[in-house]
Design a protein around this motif. Structure first.
Motif, PDB file in Angstrom:
ATOM      1  N   ARG A   1       9.588  61.225  45.784  1.00  0.00           N
ATOM      2  CA  ARG A   1       8.373  62.681  45.414  1.00  0.00           C
ATOM      3  C   ARG A   1       7.315  62.676  44.449  1.00  0.00           C
ATOM      4  NH1 ARG A   1      11.734  64.780  50.088  1.00  0.00           N
ATOM      5  NH2 ARG A   1      10.447  64.324  52.041  1.00  0.00           N
TER       6      ARG A   1
ATOM      7  N   THR B   1       8.390  58.253  54.504  1.00  0.00           N
ATOM      8  CA  THR B   1       9.723  59.235  54.666  1.00  0.00           C
ATOM      9  C   THR B   1      10.279  58.900  56.258  1.00  0.00           C
ATOM     10  OG1 THR B   1       8.478  60.924  53.222  1.00  0.00           O
ATOM     11  CG2 THR B   1      10.075  61.162  55.050  1.00  0.00           C
TER      12      THR B   1
ATOM     13  N   LYS C   1       4.259  62.755  42.237  1.00  0.00           N
ATOM     14  CA  LYS C   1       3.790  64.234  41.777  1.00  0.00           C
ATOM     15  C   LYS C   1       3.563  63.394  39.960  1.00  0.00           C
ATOM     16  CE  LYS C   1       5.414  66.909  44.165  1.00  0.00           C
ATOM     17  NZ  LYS C   1       6.378  68.218  44.333  1.00  0.00           N
TER      18      LYS C   1
ATOM     19  N   LYS D   1      14.981  60.366  49.075  1.00  0.00           N
ATOM     20  CA  LYS D   1      13.461  61.362  48.719  1.00  0.00           C
ATOM     21  C   LYS D   1      13.064  62.616  47.642  1.00  0.00           C
ATOM     22  CE  LYS D   1      14.789  61.614  53.985  1.00  0.00           C
ATOM     23  NZ  LYS D   1      14.748  62.465  55.050  1.00  0.00           N
TER      24      LYS D   1
END
Length: 115
Positions: free
Chosen positions: A26, A66, A30, A22
């Protein structure tokens, strides 16, 4: 990013592997959002696909990834495939009649009773 993530890694805790996966996703999102936008674009949009394998991957929304990952982990799945491709997006203005100044209860803020 096109990658098949393994959830069963010899000698590693499954929950820590899931957290690391995860985090990697992420971090990629970003990093892509920090890139310079091309001329005429307002934001970075993402095309996402998710599945247990590359062959059975289906279109998914970025915000749902998610939950989909947690679902595979809860079922005891050994792997899953994620494809996230960044593309420039352009916001479309709302029509003049659609913009309203309603409060959280749905009432128009300008028409307060007793004022």
């Amino acid at each position: 990013m096109r990658k098949t993530f393994q959830l069963h890694v010899e000698g590693k805790n499954r929950d820590r592997v899931l957290d690391a996966v995860k985090h990697e996703i992420r971090k990629y999102i970003k990093r892509e959002r920090r890139r310079d936008l091309p001329e005429g674009a307002d934001f970075w949009d993402f095309d996402c696909q998710f599945g247990r394998t590359k062959e059975d991957a289906a279109v998914a929304h970025l915000a749902a990834l998610t939950g989909l990952i947690n679902g595979v982990a809860a079922e005891g799945g050994a792997q899953f495939y994620v494809e996230i491709l960044a593309k420039p997006g352009k916001r479309t203005p709302r029509p003049a009649g659609e913009a309203s100044h309603s409060g959280p209860d749905g009432l128009d803020m300008d028409d307060e009773e007793g004022a």
